[in-house]
Design a protein around this motif. Structure first.
Motif, PDB file in Angstrom:
ATOM      1  N   VAL A  95       0.873  -1.176   0.000  1.00 59.56           N
ATOM      2  CA  VAL A  95       0.000   0.000   0.000  1.00 59.56           C
ATOM      3  C   VAL A  95       0.908   1.222   0.000  1.00 59.56           C
ATOM      4  N   THR A  96       0.656   2.167  -0.894  1.00 58.91           N
ATOM      5  CA  THR A  96       1.413   3.419  -0.873  1.00 58.91           C
ATOM      6  C   THR A  96       0.568   4.497  -0.225  1.00 58.91           C
ATOM      7  N   VAL A  97       1.239   5.398   0.475  1.00 57.53           N
ATOM      8  CA  VAL A  97       0.579   6.533   1.129  1.00 57.53           C
ATOM      9  C   VAL A  97       1.354   7.806   0.781  1.00 57.53           C
ATOM     10  N   PRO A  98       0.689   8.967   0.829  1.00 60.69           N
ATOM     11  CA  PRO A  98       1.345  10.194   0.379  1.00 60.69           C
ATOM     12  C   PRO A  98       2.370  10.789   1.347  1.00 60.69           C
ATOM     13  N   ASN A  99       2.331  10.388   2.638  1.00 55.76           N
ATOM     14  CA  ASN A  99       3.238  11.018   3.599  1.00 55.76           C
ATOM     15  C   ASN A  99       3.437  10.133   4.830  1.00 55.76           C
ATOM     16  N   PRO A 123      10.092   4.724   3.763  1.00 58.17           N
ATOM     17  CA  PRO A 123       9.976   6.116   3.318  1.00 58.17           C
ATOM     18  C   PRO A 123      10.795   6.379   2.056  1.00 58.17           C
ATOM     19  N   GLY A 124      10.498   7.492   1.422  1.00 54.39           N
ATOM     20  CA  GLY A 124      11.349   7.997   0.355  1.00 54.39           C
ATOM     21  C   GLY A 124      11.230   7.311  -0.986  1.00 54.39           C
ATOM     22  N   ILE A 125      10.107   6.696  -1.282  1.00 55.16           N
ATOM     23  CA  ILE A 125       9.957   6.139  -2.625  1.00 55.16           C
ATOM     24  C   ILE A 125       9.373   7.209  -3.536  1.00 55.16           C
ATOM     25  N   GLU A 126       9.615   7.071  -4.805  1.00 55.77           N
ATOM     26  CA  GLU A 126       9.049   7.986  -5.789  1.00 55.77           C
ATOM     27  C   GLU A 126       8.250   7.170  -6.782  1.00 55.77           C
ATOM     28  N   SER A 127       6.986   7.529  -6.952  1.00 54.19           N
ATOM     29  CA  SER A 127       6.104   6.794  -7.857  1.00 54.19           C
ATOM     30  C   SER A 127       5.841   7.622  -9.103  1.00 54.19           C
ATOM     31  N   VAL A 128       5.918   6.961 -10.247  1.00 53.61           N
ATOM     32  CA  VAL A 128       5.594   7.574 -11.529  1.00 53.61           C
ATOM     33  C   VAL A 128       4.420   6.785 -12.085  1.00 53.61           C
ATOM     34  N   TYR A 129       3.332   7.470 -12.410  1.00 47.53           N
ATOM     35  CA  TYR A 129       2.124   6.786 -12.838  1.00 47.53           C
ATOM     36  C   TYR A 129       1.280   7.709 -13.714  1.00 47.53           C
ATOM     37  N   GLN A 130       0.315   7.108 -14.373  1.00 43.98           N
ATOM     38  CA  GLN A 130      -0.609   7.904 -15.174  1.00 43.98           C
ATOM     39  C   GLN A 130      -1.917   8.031 -14.411  1.00 43.98           C
ATOM     40  N   SER A 139       6.312  11.797  -4.380  1.00 38.07           N
ATOM     41  CA  SER A 139       7.026  11.152  -3.285  1.00 38.07           C
ATOM     42  C   SER A 139       5.989  10.469  -2.414  1.00 38.07           C
ATOM     43  N   GLU A 140       6.268   9.230  -2.036  1.00 42.41           N
ATOM     44  CA  GLU A 140       5.323   8.469  -1.230  1.00 42.41           C
ATOM     45  C   GLU A 140       6.084   7.633  -0.206  1.00 42.41           C
ATOM     46  N   GLU A 141       5.319   6.986   0.649  1.00 45.06           N
ATOM     47  CA  GLU A 141       5.842   5.994   1.575  1.00 45.06           C
ATOM     48  C   GLU A 141       5.150   4.679   1.235  1.00 45.06           C
ATOM     49  N   LEU A 142       5.907   3.584   1.272  1.00 48.05           N
ATOM     50  CA  LEU A 142       5.368   2.271   0.962  1.00 48.05           C
ATOM     51  C   LEU A 142       5.131   1.508   2.255  1.00 48.05           C
ATOM     52  N   LEU A 143       3.952   0.936   2.394  1.00 49.19           N
ATOM     53  CA  LEU A 143       3.651   0.047   3.510  1.00 49.19           C
ATOM     54  C   LEU A 143       3.732  -1.389   2.988  1.00 49.19           C
ATOM     55  N   HIS A 163      -7.838   6.174   3.846  1.00 55.48           N
ATOM     56  CA  HIS A 163      -6.813   6.641   2.923  1.00 55.48           C
ATOM     57  C   HIS A 163      -7.255   7.925   2.245  1.00 55.48           C
ATOM     58  N   GLU A 164      -6.300   8.774   1.901  1.00 53.30           N
ATOM     59  CA  GLU A 164      -6.597  10.043   1.223  1.00 53.30           C
ATOM     60  C   GLU A 164      -6.848   9.875  -0.272  1.00 53.30           C
ATOM     61  N   TYR A 165      -6.274   8.814  -0.872  1.00 53.40           N
ATOM     62  CA  TYR A 165      -6.384   8.649  -2.315  1.00 53.40           C
ATOM     63  C   TYR A 165      -7.775   8.173  -2.716  1.00 53.40           C
ATOM     64  N   GLU A 166      -8.194   8.625  -3.886  1.00 51.98           N
ATOM     65  CA  GLU A 166      -9.459   8.171  -4.453  1.00 51.98           C
ATOM     66  C   GLU A 166      -9.387   6.675  -4.782  1.00 51.98           C
ATOM     67  N   VAL A 167      -8.230   6.239  -5.306  1.00 56.07           N
ATOM     68  CA  VAL A 167      -7.998   4.830  -5.642  1.00 56.07           C
ATOM     69  C   VAL A 167      -6.666   4.411  -5.005  1.00 56.07           C
ATOM     70  N   PRO A 168      -6.704   3.991  -3.736  1.00 58.15           N
ATOM     71  CA  PRO A 168      -5.445   3.590  -3.094  1.00 58.15           C
ATOM     72  C   PRO A 168      -4.921   2.269  -3.650  1.00 58.15           C
TER      73      PRO A 168
END
Length: 192
Positions: A95-99, A123-130, A139-143, A163-168
């Protein structure tokens, strides 16, 4: 490319020196070699063959000294998941989270509700997505969540509700084996 880096016992495959390999192989390739096992890159291996394959790489003696030829410790038991009645089918969920704040809050609530035995926060992952037709970089954190397979639906609903994301992101991978004590701990630390 991986097949061209290794050799066979026959002369039809070229032998590549360690220096040439280091120049051609990017960091990601080196990571993959270590992750998937150096021996899997070679098409065949002869015990008399000492050059031109993973054995001739500069770090091979280190790998052999750390991992090769040693029997597992006597008190460590490993198991395939279907092999024990003391374990349950288990999974790892990403699961990724924004902070950090949401990561900590979500991880603690998942463990508190016994939806998982353990949550690692990376911490400290960077996600690239459409998203909505645009390329995004965040920048995100991975659980990394270890739990029972039977809890995936409840875990997914908990993540969506908190979760804050519309589609976590909720992605599950099966655990096919591991330390018997750890797999039993997952069973005993989660709800039925």
């Amino acid at each position: 490319m991986a097949f061209s880096l290794c050799c066979r016992a026959s002369s039809s495959w070229p032998i590549v020196s360690a220096t040439a390999l280091r120049r051609r192989l990017p960091l990601v390739g080196a990571f993959c070699m270590l992750s998937f096992g150096l021996s899997n890159l070679c098409l065949s291996y002869s015990s008399s063959l000492k050059t031109g394959c993973a054995q001739s790489l500069p770090f091979a003696p280190l790998l052999r000294s750390k991992f090769g030829g040693q029997s597992p410790a006597k008190n460590v038991h490993t198991i395939r998941m279907e092999g024990s009645s003391n374990t349950v089918p288990s999974i790892v969920v990403y699961v990724t989270v924004p902070n950090k704040e949401l990561g900590k809050k979500l991880a603690e609530s998942i463990v508190r509700e016994k939806l998982a035995a353990c949550v690692n926060r990376v911490p400290g992952i960077e996600s690239v997505y459409q998203w909505q037709g645009e390329i995004q970089t965040d920048s995100e954190e991975l659980l990394i969540i270890k739990t029972r397979q039977s809890l995936l639906e409840a875990l997914t609903e908990h993540v969506k509700a908190n979760h804050e994301y519309e589609v976590p992101e909720v992605i599950a991978l099966p655990i096919t084996g591991g330390s018997l004590q750890y797999l039993e701990w997952i069973k005993n630390s989660t709800r039925d």
